[in-house]
Design an enzyme around this catalytic site. Sequence first.
Site, PDB file in Angstrom:
ATOM      1  N   PRO A  48     -19.420   0.183  29.581  1.00  0.00           N
ATOM      2  CG  PRO A  48     -19.237  -1.434  31.072  1.00  0.00           C
ATOM      3  CD  PRO A  48     -19.605  -1.128  29.506  1.00  0.00           C
ATOM      4  CG  MET A  49     -15.747   3.358  28.445  1.00  0.00           C
ATOM      5  SD  MET A  49     -15.758   4.490  26.969  1.00  0.00           S
ATOM      6  CE  MET A  49     -17.142   5.255  27.224  1.00  0.00           C
ATOM      7  CB  ALA A  50     -13.463   3.219  35.172  1.00  0.00           C
TER       8      ALA A  50
ATOM      9  CD  GLN B 124     -18.895  -3.249  34.421  1.00  0.00           C
ATOM     10  OE1 GLN B 124     -18.060  -2.368  34.410  1.00  0.00           O
ATOM     11  NE2 GLN B 124     -18.776  -3.572  33.085  1.00  0.00           N
TER      12      GLN B 124
ATOM     13  CB  CYS C  61     -11.769  -4.023  34.808  1.00  0.00           C
ATOM     14  SG  CYS C  61     -10.814  -2.489  35.309  1.00  0.00           S
TER      15      CYS C  61
ATOM     16  CE  LYS D 230     -15.634  -4.492  30.292  1.00  0.00           C
ATOM     17  NZ  LYS D 230     -15.416  -3.133  30.850  1.00  0.00           N
TER      18      LYS D 230
END
Length: 177
Positions: A20-22, A74, A107, A148
Site C-alpha cells: 500500500p502506498m498513499a 488497510q 507509516c 504492516k
Amino acid sequence: MTDAHSPFADEALPPVYLAPMAGFTDAPFRLLCREQGCGHTVTEMVSAKGLLFGSARTGALLDTLPGEGRVTVQLFGRDPAALAEAARRIEGERGAALEAIDLNFGCPAPKITSSGAGSKLLLDPPLCGQMVAAARKALGDDTPLTVKMRIGWDADNLTGVEVAKQLEGNGADLIAV
C-alpha cells in the site's frame, strides 16, 4: 504466500503483493497491477475514524473497479474500538470482495504519527496488541488480519520484536516488517 500457512484463500493467485502506498494504490493503479500479474493488492491507508464519521473522501479510498478482484483494505488509527468497528463495517459491506484487513503500524508521515497512529504506535506494544485483539474479535476467524510495521519508532526505540509478539499473541495472521 503459497504454502499451507497462507491466510489468503485463493492460492492460485501469484504470490506477488502490492504494498500500500498513499497517493498511488488507488483502484486504477491496483487494476493495472492485477492485469500485470499481481496476485494481491491493498488499498491506500483508510482512516478508521474517517470511515466511521462517513467522510466521502475516506470512503472513496475503498472504491474498486470491475476486474480488480478481491482487495485487502488497510486501516489506520489509534483507537482499538474505532478500528474494530471500521473493520466490521468493511467486512460487512465488501463480503467476498474483501481479501483481508491490514492494520498500518508503519507509516512515519507526520500527519499520521501526530495523532499517535502509524509507526508512533510502536512506542506502545500493549496498545498494538489491543488493537489487533479488537480487530480480530470484530472480524472473527474467517477474514485474514495482517499488520504492516517497522522495527521501531527510531534507533532508540527498536520495539519490533516486542510488538510482533503482541500481534501474534492477539490474532494477527501475517506480519510484514
